[in-house]
Design an enzyme around this catalytic site. Structure first.
Site, mmCIF file in Angstrom:
data_model
loop_
_atom_site.group_PDB
_atom_site.id
_atom_site.type_symbol
_atom_site.label_atom_id
_atom_site.label_comp_id
_atom_site.label_asym_id
_atom_site.label_seq_id
_atom_site.Cartn_x
_atom_site.Cartn_y
_atom_site.Cartn_z
ATOM 1 N N GLY A 44 25.157 -68.179 -67.102
ATOM 2 C CA GLY A 44 25.561 -69.699 -67.247
ATOM 3 C C GLY A 44 25.924 -69.564 -68.776
ATOM 4 N N GLY A 97 22.158 -66.648 -64.913
ATOM 5 C CA GLY A 97 23.468 -67.612 -63.530
ATOM 6 C C GLY A 97 23.352 -66.107 -63.207
ATOM 7 N N GLU A 105 15.924 -67.036 -70.581
ATOM 8 C CA GLU A 105 16.065 -68.589 -70.786
ATOM 9 C C GLU A 105 15.182 -68.964 -72.313
ATOM 10 O OE1 GLU A 105 17.841 -67.710 -67.358
ATOM 11 O OE2 GLU A 105 15.862 -66.789 -67.967
ATOM 12 N N ASP A 110 15.113 -70.065 -64.387
ATOM 13 C CA ASP A 110 15.771 -70.871 -62.993
ATOM 14 C C ASP A 110 16.592 -70.256 -62.295
ATOM 15 O OD1 ASP A 110 18.147 -70.568 -64.890
ATOM 16 O OD2 ASP A 110 18.868 -72.345 -64.349
#
Length: 369
Positions: free
Chosen positions: A67, A120, A143, A151
């Site tokens: 992301g 992402g 992450e 996530d």
């Protein structure tokens, strides 16, 4: 849309193509890209002349490296401020909604996961009906290096990997290749990276119909017939190190597992790098990873994404992401000052607070079934 658009939309006969088009940023996913993809998927679902969707990244180096964490850094709170801007909640809400859309889309979605696929990018790829990797694929959920957590459904798919490999990958951010992706259930087929155009041409000639199940079968067979021979696939890491990973993660508590990994004393470079990444990573993230996988063991995908939305907003609000991205990408000193600074100082209350919904009333993703 023009070639300057962050998402290039094209038609190739019965195939709708979406190309993530920020190659200089390794196609890092921003909010405009998320919204454009979501709108196009909605339009194409109603188009009976279109039988399947193809998603790839421009530039040949990456599907998507993650992301837009620089934008998230700007919108995140610092230590002691408690709170992130509305942009953070909007970004993750719309990203997770797109991921869920891909998971539940009725038409075949083929994702060409060549090159770098992280964060992402894995969110986009993991829900597709046909997930293709190549000999150049490099995947990871790194992450912990920026104070976030795995996530985009990580709580769901990491729990479904063999043994405790998902826990290991979530804690260490270790990279894995296309062969590993097949082994741990993150990909369906491994094709040569040179075979993309041939596959697209073959798909365009298939005898598609209005029957989505029939089309899924046609796509599956077309991809299967082009699979790279096992002898030509990259040497694996996950299955090769499975027994060691099981041994390192065979603890009843997070501190036991954490110290076993960071104190790894073997001579394998892949495991050594994983140990170093965990040791340098965000201690609160390690606590969150342990707890998110525990809580999500029997959750539906929709419930997982609702839980992760609260986690994402809170981790951006409590200073972890602000500091992690600063150290890695803004100042680039690679010396994050985590708070708490070490795992032994992370309390159960601090971890639990990360899971508390930061909004009043229903989750912004309450409508996911």
């Amino acid at each position: 849309m023009t070639q300057d658009s962050p998402i290039i939309v094209e038609r190739q006969g019965p195939i709708g193509k979406l190309t993530l088009n920020l190659p200089k940023a390794l196609n890092a996913l921003n909010l405009d890209m998320i919204d454009l993809m979501a709108a196009q998927l909605t339009e194409w679902e109603q188009d009976d002349s279109l039988a399947c969707i193809w998603i790839e990244g421009a530039g040949g180096k990456a599907l998507c490296a993650g992301g837009d964490v620089v934008a998230l850094h700007q919108a995140s709170g610092s230590y002691g401020e408690q709170g992130a801007s509305q942009f953070v909640q909007d970004f993750f809400t719309r990203e997770y909604r797109l991921d869920y859309r891909i998971h539940t889309y009725p038409k075949p979605i083929i994702v060409w996961g060549s090159g770098i696929v992280m964060g992402g990018g894995i969110g986009i790829m993991s829900g597709a009906s046909h997930r293709i990797v190549t000999e150049t694929t490099r995947m990871a959920m790194p992450e912990i290096t920026i104070g976030l957590f795995p996530d985009v459904g990580g709580s769901w798919f990491l729990n479904r990997m063999p043994g405790r490999t998902g826990l290991f990958l979530g804690l260490t951010g270790a990279q894995f290749n296309g062969t590993d992706a097949l082994y741990c259930g993150m990909a369906d087929r491994l094709l040569p990276s040179s075979g993309k155009d041939d596959l697209l041409a073959g798909l365009a000639e298939l005898d598609f119909s209005a029957d989505s199940e029939h089309n899924h079968v046609l796509v599956s067979k077309a991809i299967q017939s082009r699979e790279l021979a096992a002898s030509d696939q990259p040497a694996p890491n996950l299955c090769t190190h499975y027994d060691v990973i099981q041994e390192l993660t065979d603890g009843a508590t997070l501190p036991e597992v954490y110290h076993a990994i960071v104190n790894y004393s073997g001579d394998d470079p892949w495991l050594q790098r994983a140990a170093r990444t965990l040791a340098a990573g965000c201690p609160l993230t390690a606590g969150v990873v342990w707890e998110q996988l525990r809580r999500a063991r029997h959750m539906s995908l929709a419930d997982v994404l609702r839980m992760e939305l609260a986690l994402a907003v809170n981790m951006c609000g409590n200073g972890q992401v602000k500091e992690g991205v600063r150290a890695l990408l803004i100042d680039k000193d690679r010396d994050p000052k985590w708070q708490p600074a070490v795992l032994d100082d992370v309390t159960g209350a601090q971890v639990a607070a990360c899971f508390e919904p930061p909004w009043k009333g229903e989750s912004p993703l309450s409508d996911l079934r």
